[in-house]
Design an enzyme around this catalytic site. Structure first.
Site, PDB file in Angstrom:
ATOM      1  N   ASN A   1       0.848  -1.189   0.000  1.00  0.00           N
ATOM      2  CA  ASN A   1       0.000   0.000   0.000  1.00  0.00           C
ATOM      3  C   ASN A   1       0.881   1.235   0.000  1.00  0.00           C
ATOM      4  OD1 ASN A   1      -2.289  -1.662   0.237  1.00  0.00           O
ATOM      5  ND2 ASN A   1      -1.966  -1.783   2.439  1.00  0.00           N
TER       6      ASN A   1
ATOM      7  N   ARG B   1       0.356   4.425   0.751  1.00  0.00           N
ATOM      8  CA  ARG B   1      -0.313   5.550   1.429  1.00  0.00           C
ATOM      9  C   ARG B   1      -0.104   5.433   2.931  1.00  0.00           C
ATOM     10  NH1 ARG B   1      -4.210   1.442   0.724  1.00  0.00           N
ATOM     11  NH2 ARG B   1      -4.900   0.722   2.758  1.00  0.00           N
TER      12      ARG B   1
END
Ligand code: MV4
Length: 449
Positions: A290, A292
């Site tokens: 991911n 983020r």
């Protein structure tokens, strides 16, 4: 350093980002839909711009409206938070074109990790262990059946454009393959306009353990240890903790090194999370990365005493990191408080909060945008608060969590607080011996009247 950051998000994470900006002397711009006019992120930001109606597609998900708000307020950077624009490579590219810094990795890194087959190939090249399966895109049904036979059933079909549990189908025997294959492809086509599929050996009831990594613009990458996110329901995390009760020191070191290898192989820039599946033999496999900040970044912050949003902003501004790995000094647990009825299948319960009192005291952190009188809109996700308890040991953190949950008053809507209270008393949870199958046979019991 940036002078003004626009926060392209809402709720608790918008507030979380505003708090750090205030501490480091950066002005903030909130954007909001008409449904969020009374939201705290609007009140606490230095400026606020209404960008549209409640529908996210016409507000928080519309690049043109966000860019227009950034231009009229003269923001020099945009923080996307999580969800919405956070992993949208096209949006990151638009920011670049407008000379506004997207606080996150480059569009190419987002794209590379967003396509799960490309991500997996990248990890194989970097020497990070992955689940055995097909190499690259599956050409057709015949090839799929061949590979499934070779690796052995059960297998899992995954969409290359999927992730986070979307676009997956388990196949337990060859007779079911064709049907699951076509259903999976149809679903992926509808959801992602991309029906590219791959196969993996299905690992039964794994643990979900993810490593926080951080990389700067100079090729330095470090890890900040792990979070255990095995307590989930339908791919929605309910509780996260750091460190994982399942990891030994040796395994933490090995997995941490693999996570750093993953980040270094793509010269990763910013905050990232490398997700692993860990099977009952304690073998670990790369799952997804991911690109983020995640909801559960808070537990990492608590155990290593580090402001991850500050780090994210500094990296985006071109400040180097030290490159050293961090290991937990404490134990931290996060309970996600959602406006949902846990006695009715976690069904959404939006509406007005009529009474509100948040717990506090030593080792208790509440990240929330909720207050008495706040109207929870039905248009967005149902998380209204994160209750994070930190202590020296897991046992003490659980004790503190019970105490804090007991103080938490939220009236007017149903919340997941009763679920968390029950969970904190659960024997299996307390023993630390649980996996991602935990919620399948968890019984919350009767609602107290
Ligand atoms: C798997 C798996 C078993 N074997 N892949 C779910 C979310 C997405 N990141 C991938 N997921 C899974 N992939 C193989 N080869 C089981 C899951 C899975 C899961 C993973 C993490 C946390 C919760 C989960 C719940 C069900 C299935």
């Amino acid at each position: 350093m940036f002078k003004k950051i626009l926060i392209a998000n809402r709720g608790e994470i918008a507030l979380r980002i505003i708090r750090t900006c205030k501490e480091i002397g950066i002005k903030t711009v909130a954007v909001y839909s008409t449904a969020d006019a009374d939201s705290l992120h609007v009140r606490f930001a230095d400026e606020a711009v209404c960008i549209g109606p409640p529908s996210a597609a016409q507000s928080y998900l519309d690049p043109a409206r966000i860019m227009a708000a950034a231009e009229i307020t003269n923001a020099d950077a945009i923080h996307p938070g999580y969800g919405f624009m956070a992993e949208n490579a096209d949006f990151a590219e638009v920011c670049e074109q407008h000379n506004i810094k997207f606080i996150g990795p480059t569009p190419n890194m987002i794209r590379k990790m967003g396509d799960k087959i490309t991500a997996k190939e990248t990890m194989i090249k970097a020497g990070v262990p992955v689940v055995p399966g097909s190499e690259g895109l599956l050409k057709d049904l015949k090839k799929g059946l061949e590979i499934a036979k070779k690796i052995g059933y059960p297998i899992i079909l995954k969409a290359t454009a999927g992730g986070g549990g979307r676009g997956m189908r388990v196949v337990t025997k060859p007779e079911e393959f064709e049907e699951q294959w076509s259903l999976a492809k149809q679903e992926a086509k509808a959801a992602f306009s991309n029906d590219g599929m791959y196969i993996e050996k299905f690992i039964e009831n794994p643990r979900h353990i993810e490593f926080q990594i951080v990389g700067d613009q100079f090729g330095n990458v470090a890890h900040l240890s792990e979070r255990d996110c095995s307590i989930q329901r339908r791919h929605q995390k309910l509780v996260e903790e750091s460190p994982s009760p399942f990891l030994t020191k040796k395994l933490r070191k090995e997995m941490g090194e693999a996570a750093v290898k993953a980040g270094k192989s793509i010269k990763y820039e910013g905050l990232g999370t490398v997700e692993f599946l860990v099977d009952k033999h304690k073998d670990f496999y790369f799952m997804e990365m991911n690109t983020r900040v995640q909801v559960e970044h808070t537990v990492t912050e608590q155990v290593i005493e580090y402001d991850l949003i500050k780090e994210q902003i500094k990296i985006a501004a071109g400040i180097p990191i030290t490159g050293q790995n961090y290991f937990p000094k404490l134990h931290s647990i996060e309970c996600r408080i959602n406006a949902e009825n846990p006695y009715k299948g976690f069904s959404p319960s939006p509406g007005k909060i009529t009474a509100y009192h948040a717990p506090s005291g030593q080792g208790v952190r509440v990240d929330s945008h909720a207050y008495a009188g706040y109207m929870i809109p039905p248009y967005y996700d149902s998380m209204i608060s994160k209750l994070i308890c930190t202590a020296r040991t897991r046992e003490e953190a659980i004790t503190k969590m019970k105490r804090a949950l007991g103080e938490y008053i939220i009236e007017g809507v149903k919340t997941t607080i009763p679920f968390h209270k029950k969970l904190m008393e659960d024997e299996r949870f307390n023993s630390g011996k649980f996996d991602t199958g935990f919620m399948e046979d968890f019984d919350i019991g009767e609602e107290e009247s």
